[in-house]
Design a protein around this motif. Structure first.
Motif, PDB file in Angstrom:
ATOM      1  N   GLN A 106       0.818  -1.209   0.000  1.00 25.52           N
ATOM      2  CA  GLN A 106       0.000   0.000   0.000  1.00 25.52           C
ATOM      3  C   GLN A 106       0.856   1.264   0.000  1.00 25.52           C
ATOM      4  O   GLN A 106       0.494   2.265  -0.623  1.00 25.52           O
ATOM      5  CB  GLN A 106      -0.967  -0.005   1.186  1.00 25.52           C
ATOM      6  N   LEU A 107       1.996   1.210   0.686  1.00 22.84           N
ATOM      7  CA  LEU A 107       2.920   2.342   0.664  1.00 22.84           C
ATOM      8  C   LEU A 107       3.389   2.595  -0.764  1.00 22.84           C
ATOM      9  O   LEU A 107       3.402   3.739  -1.241  1.00 22.84           O
ATOM     10  CB  LEU A 107       4.115   2.078   1.587  1.00 22.84           C
ATOM     11  N   GLY A 108       3.746   1.526  -1.469  1.00 27.86           N
ATOM     12  CA  GLY A 108       4.202   1.663  -2.855  1.00 27.86           C
ATOM     13  C   GLY A 108       3.123   2.208  -3.768  1.00 27.86           C
ATOM     14  O   GLY A 108       3.358   3.142  -4.551  1.00 27.86           O
ATOM     15  N   ILE A 109       1.928   1.647  -3.684  1.00 29.38           N
ATOM     16  CA  ILE A 109       0.825   2.092  -4.540  1.00 29.38           C
ATOM     17  C   ILE A 109       0.490   3.554  -4.252  1.00 29.38           C
ATOM     18  O   ILE A 109       0.270   4.348  -5.168  1.00 29.38           O
ATOM     19  CB  ILE A 109      -0.401   1.176  -4.353  1.00 29.38           C
ATOM     20  N   THR A 110       0.478   3.910  -2.980  1.00 31.86           N
ATOM     21  CA  THR A 110       0.141   5.289  -2.609  1.00 31.86           C
ATOM     22  C   THR A 110       1.223   6.263  -3.065  1.00 31.86           C
ATOM     23  O   THR A 110       0.921   7.365  -3.547  1.00 31.86           O
ATOM     24  CB  THR A 110      -0.089   5.391  -1.093  1.00 31.86           C
ATOM     25  N   ARG A 111       2.475   5.864  -2.942  1.00 26.70           N
ATOM     26  CA  ARG A 111       3.549   6.731  -3.447  1.00 26.70           C
ATOM     27  C   ARG A 111       3.423   6.942  -4.949  1.00 26.70           C
ATOM     28  O   ARG A 111       3.626   8.045  -5.457  1.00 26.70           O
ATOM     29  CB  ARG A 111       4.915   6.131  -3.123  1.00 26.70           C
ATOM     30  N   ILE A 112       3.085   5.886  -5.668  1.00 31.55           N
ATOM     31  CA  ILE A 112       2.934   6.006  -7.119  1.00 31.55           C
ATOM     32  C   ILE A 112       1.750   6.910  -7.448  1.00 31.55           C
ATOM     33  O   ILE A 112       1.840   7.750  -8.350  1.00 31.55           O
ATOM     34  CB  ILE A 112       2.819   4.619  -7.771  1.00 31.55           C
ATOM     35  N   ARG A 113       0.659   6.773  -6.699  1.00 27.49           N
ATOM     36  CA  ARG A 113      -0.482   7.675  -6.917  1.00 27.49           C
ATOM     37  C   ARG A 113      -0.093   9.129  -6.689  1.00 27.49           C
ATOM     38  O   ARG A 113      -0.649  10.022  -7.316  1.00 27.49           O
ATOM     39  CB  ARG A 113      -1.643   7.301  -5.989  1.00 27.49           C
ATOM     40  N   SER A 114       0.867   9.367  -5.802  1.00 33.05           N
ATOM     41  CA  SER A 114       1.319  10.741  -5.551  1.00 33.05           C
ATOM     42  C   SER A 114       2.509  11.110  -6.450  1.00 33.05           C
ATOM     43  O   SER A 114       3.162  12.113  -6.225  1.00 33.05           O
ATOM     44  CB  SER A 114       1.670  10.936  -4.082  1.00 33.05           C
ATOM     45  N   GLN A 115       2.787  10.276  -7.441  1.00 31.26           N
ATOM     46  CA  GLN A 115       3.810  10.474  -8.469  1.00 31.26           C
ATOM     47  C   GLN A 115       5.242  10.390  -7.940  1.00 31.26           C
ATOM     48  O   GLN A 115       6.167  10.906  -8.552  1.00 31.26           O
ATOM     49  CB  GLN A 115       3.573  11.776  -9.231  1.00 31.26           C
ATOM     50  N   ASP A 116       5.426   9.693  -6.824  1.00 33.86           N
ATOM     51  CA  ASP A 116       6.780   9.371  -6.333  1.00 33.86           C
ATOM     52  C   ASP A 116       7.096   7.971  -6.848  1.00 33.86           C
ATOM     53  O   ASP A 116       6.966   6.976  -6.138  1.00 33.86           O
ATOM     54  CB  ASP A 116       6.822   9.414  -4.798  1.00 33.86           C
ATOM     55  N   TYR A 117       7.501   7.905  -8.118  1.00 38.59           N
ATOM     56  CA  TYR A 117       7.675   6.613  -8.778  1.00 38.59           C
ATOM     57  C   TYR A 117       8.865   5.838  -8.235  1.00 38.59           C
ATOM     58  O   TYR A 117       8.785   4.627  -8.060  1.00 38.59           O
ATOM     59  CB  TYR A 117       7.780   6.808 -10.295  1.00 38.59           C
ATOM     60  N   ALA A 118       9.953   6.522  -7.944  1.00 31.73           N
ATOM     61  CA  ALA A 118      11.126   5.837  -7.397  1.00 31.73           C
ATOM     62  C   ALA A 118      10.811   5.271  -6.010  1.00 31.73           C
ATOM     63  O   ALA A 118      11.139   4.116  -5.706  1.00 31.73           O
ATOM     64  CB  ALA A 118      12.321   6.782  -7.328  1.00 31.73           C
ATOM     65  N   GLY A 119      10.165   6.075  -5.170  1.00 34.92           N
ATOM     66  CA  GLY A 119       9.782   5.596  -3.839  1.00 34.92           C
ATOM     67  C   GLY A 119       8.759   4.472  -3.910  1.00 34.92           C
ATOM     68  O   GLY A 119       8.792   3.518  -3.121  1.00 34.92           O
ATOM     69  N   GLU A 178      10.540   1.272  -4.908  1.00 37.81           N
ATOM     70  CA  GLU A 178      11.289   0.736  -3.767  1.00 37.81           C
ATOM     71  C   GLU A 178      10.363  -0.028  -2.818  1.00 37.81           C
ATOM     72  O   GLU A 178      10.672  -1.151  -2.407  1.00 37.81           O
ATOM     73  CB  GLU A 178      11.970   1.887  -3.032  1.00 37.81           C
ATOM     74  N   ALA A 179       9.220   0.564  -2.489  1.00 43.85           N
ATOM     75  CA  ALA A 179       8.285  -0.081  -1.566  1.00 43.85           C
ATOM     76  C   ALA A 179       7.665  -1.334  -2.184  1.00 43.85           C
ATOM     77  O   ALA A 179       7.541  -2.373  -1.517  1.00 43.85           O
ATOM     78  CB  ALA A 179       7.205   0.902  -1.142  1.00 43.85           C
ATOM     79  N   LEU A 180       7.285  -1.264  -3.454  1.00 44.16           N
ATOM     80  CA  LEU A 180       6.684  -2.433  -4.098  1.00 44.16           C
ATOM     81  C   LEU A 180       7.695  -3.556  -4.289  1.00 44.16           C
ATOM     82  O   LEU A 180       7.336  -4.736  -4.207  1.00 44.16           O
ATOM     83  CB  LEU A 180       6.052  -2.043  -5.433  1.00 44.16           C
ATOM     84  N   THR A 181       8.937  -3.210  -4.534  1.00 44.04           N
ATOM     85  CA  THR A 181       9.975  -4.233  -4.640  1.00 44.04           C
ATOM     86  C   THR A 181      10.110  -4.962  -3.309  1.00 44.04           C
ATOM     87  O   THR A 181      10.240  -6.189  -3.274  1.00 44.04           O
ATOM     88  CB  THR A 181      11.322  -3.609  -5.064  1.00 44.04           C
ATOM     89  N   ARG A 182      10.046  -4.215  -2.217  1.00 43.70           N
ATOM     90  CA  ARG A 182      10.120  -4.843  -0.893  1.00 43.70           C
ATOM     91  C   ARG A 182       8.898  -5.744  -0.681  1.00 43.70           C
ATOM     92  O   ARG A 182       9.025  -6.858  -0.168  1.00 43.70           O
ATOM     93  CB  ARG A 182      10.202  -3.765   0.195  1.00 43.70           C
ATOM     94  N   ALA A 183       7.714  -5.291  -1.080  1.00 45.57           N
ATOM     95  CA  ALA A 183       6.507  -6.117  -0.959  1.00 45.57           C
ATOM     96  C   ALA A 183       6.658  -7.390  -1.788  1.00 45.57           C
ATOM     97  O   ALA A 183       6.298  -8.487  -1.333  1.00 45.57           O
ATOM     98  CB  ALA A 183       5.282  -5.325  -1.408  1.00 45.57           C
ATOM     99  N   PHE A 184       7.202  -7.256  -2.975  1.00 42.15           N
ATOM    100  CA  PHE A 184       7.428  -8.412  -3.849  1.00 42.15           C
ATOM    101  C   PHE A 184       8.395  -9.394  -3.193  1.00 42.15           C
ATOM    102  O   PHE A 184       8.166 -10.602  -3.185  1.00 42.15           O
ATOM    103  CB  PHE A 184       7.962  -7.927  -5.207  1.00 42.15           C
ATOM    104  N   GLN A 185       9.472  -8.874  -2.631  1.00 43.48           N
ATOM    105  CA  GLN A 185      10.452  -9.724  -1.946  1.00 43.48           C
ATOM    106  C   GLN A 185       9.822 -10.472  -0.774  1.00 43.48           C
ATOM    107  O   GLN A 185      10.231 -11.583  -0.450  1.00 43.48           O
ATOM    108  CB  GLN A 185      11.633  -8.887  -1.441  1.00 43.48           C
ATOM    109  N   LEU A 186       8.815  -9.862  -0.160  1.00 45.97           N
ATOM    110  CA  LEU A 186       8.137 -10.484   0.982  1.00 45.97           C
ATOM    111  C   LEU A 186       7.020 -11.433   0.557  1.00 45.97           C
ATOM    112  O   LEU A 186       6.348 -12.009   1.395  1.00 45.97           O
ATOM    113  CB  LEU A 186       7.583  -9.400   1.917  1.00 45.97           C
ATOM    114  N   GLY A 187       6.817 -11.574  -0.754  1.00 44.08           N
ATOM    115  CA  GLY A 187       5.850 -12.556  -1.241  1.00 44.08           C
ATOM    116  C   GLY A 187       4.610 -11.995  -1.905  1.00 44.08           C
ATOM    117  O   GLY A 187       3.715 -12.745  -2.275  1.00 44.08           O
TER     118      GLY A 187
END
Length: 195
Positions: free
Chosen positions: A47-60, A63-72
């Motif tokens: 959710q942190l990743g999706i919300t950052r992307i909605r606020s146009q912080d694509y790099a952030g 980073e958050a979605l990659t961590r979510a992916f790593q966690l499964g």
């Protein structure tokens, strides 16, 4: 009342409420607090990743979605939105990989296929973009934007004749613009087809 002793789950739920109110800054703040308290909180990272992307912080967001992916979190939404983040940061190969996985998990979502096509354009792999767009055109033959994108792929491949055919189809479908007609005219001039 929430304070620094609140659990990560409370922060996560509050983040969801902020998102519903379209208060993305506060949502990002509490999602970040949630993952700070519990670093393996997969849903909060997502959710942190999706919300950052909605606020146009694509790099952030990446980073958050990659961590979510790593966690499964390997679902289509996570990987597809990760593709969006990578596309917006110009990481075309990573975007391609993310979109391919999203398509595999959710082939019905057109946005993932269009993202894959954009990643091909970003890598100047015009032949693959044209082939993918051919499939999309077969699904939706009246969509002039698809014909236009495929024409651009043909131009990238230096196949002006096939691009001109696409521009003619766009005109027949009623989707021509000044720019597309000018491009068609330029192709004909370059090919010596002055009439």
């Amino acid at each position: 009342e929430r304070d620094e002793k609140s659990t990560a789950a409370i922060d996560y739920m509050l983040g969801g409420l902020y998102v519903q109110r379209d208060d993305l800054d506060d949502a990002i703040k509490v999602y970040a607090e949630a993952v700070g308290k519990f670093p393996n909180y997969r849903r909060a990272w997502k959710q942190l990743g999706i919300t950052r992307i909605r606020s146009q912080d694509y790099a952030g967001g990446a980073e958050a979605l990659t961590r979510a992916f790593q966690l499964g979190s390997i679902d289509a939404l996570t990987t597809g939105v990760l593709g969006i983040a990578y596309s917006n940061t110009g990481e075309w190969l990573a975007a391609e990989s993310a979109y391919r996985r999203a398509i595999m998990l959710d082939p019905a979502t057109r946005e993932w296929r269009m993202g894959l096509a954009r990643s091909f354009f970003g890598q100047e792999r015009f032949q693959e973009a044209a082939a993918l767009l051919k499939e999309e055109i077969q699904r939706n033959p009246a969509n002039t934007k698809l014909w236009m994108l495929q024409a651009n792929a043909y131009l990238g491949m230096k196949d002006a004749e096939t691009a001109a055919e696409n521009y003619e189809i766009i005109d027949v479908l009623g989707g021509s613009t000044e720019a597309s007609l000018a491009m068609l005219a330029n192709i004909y001039v370059n090919e010596g087809l002055f009439d």
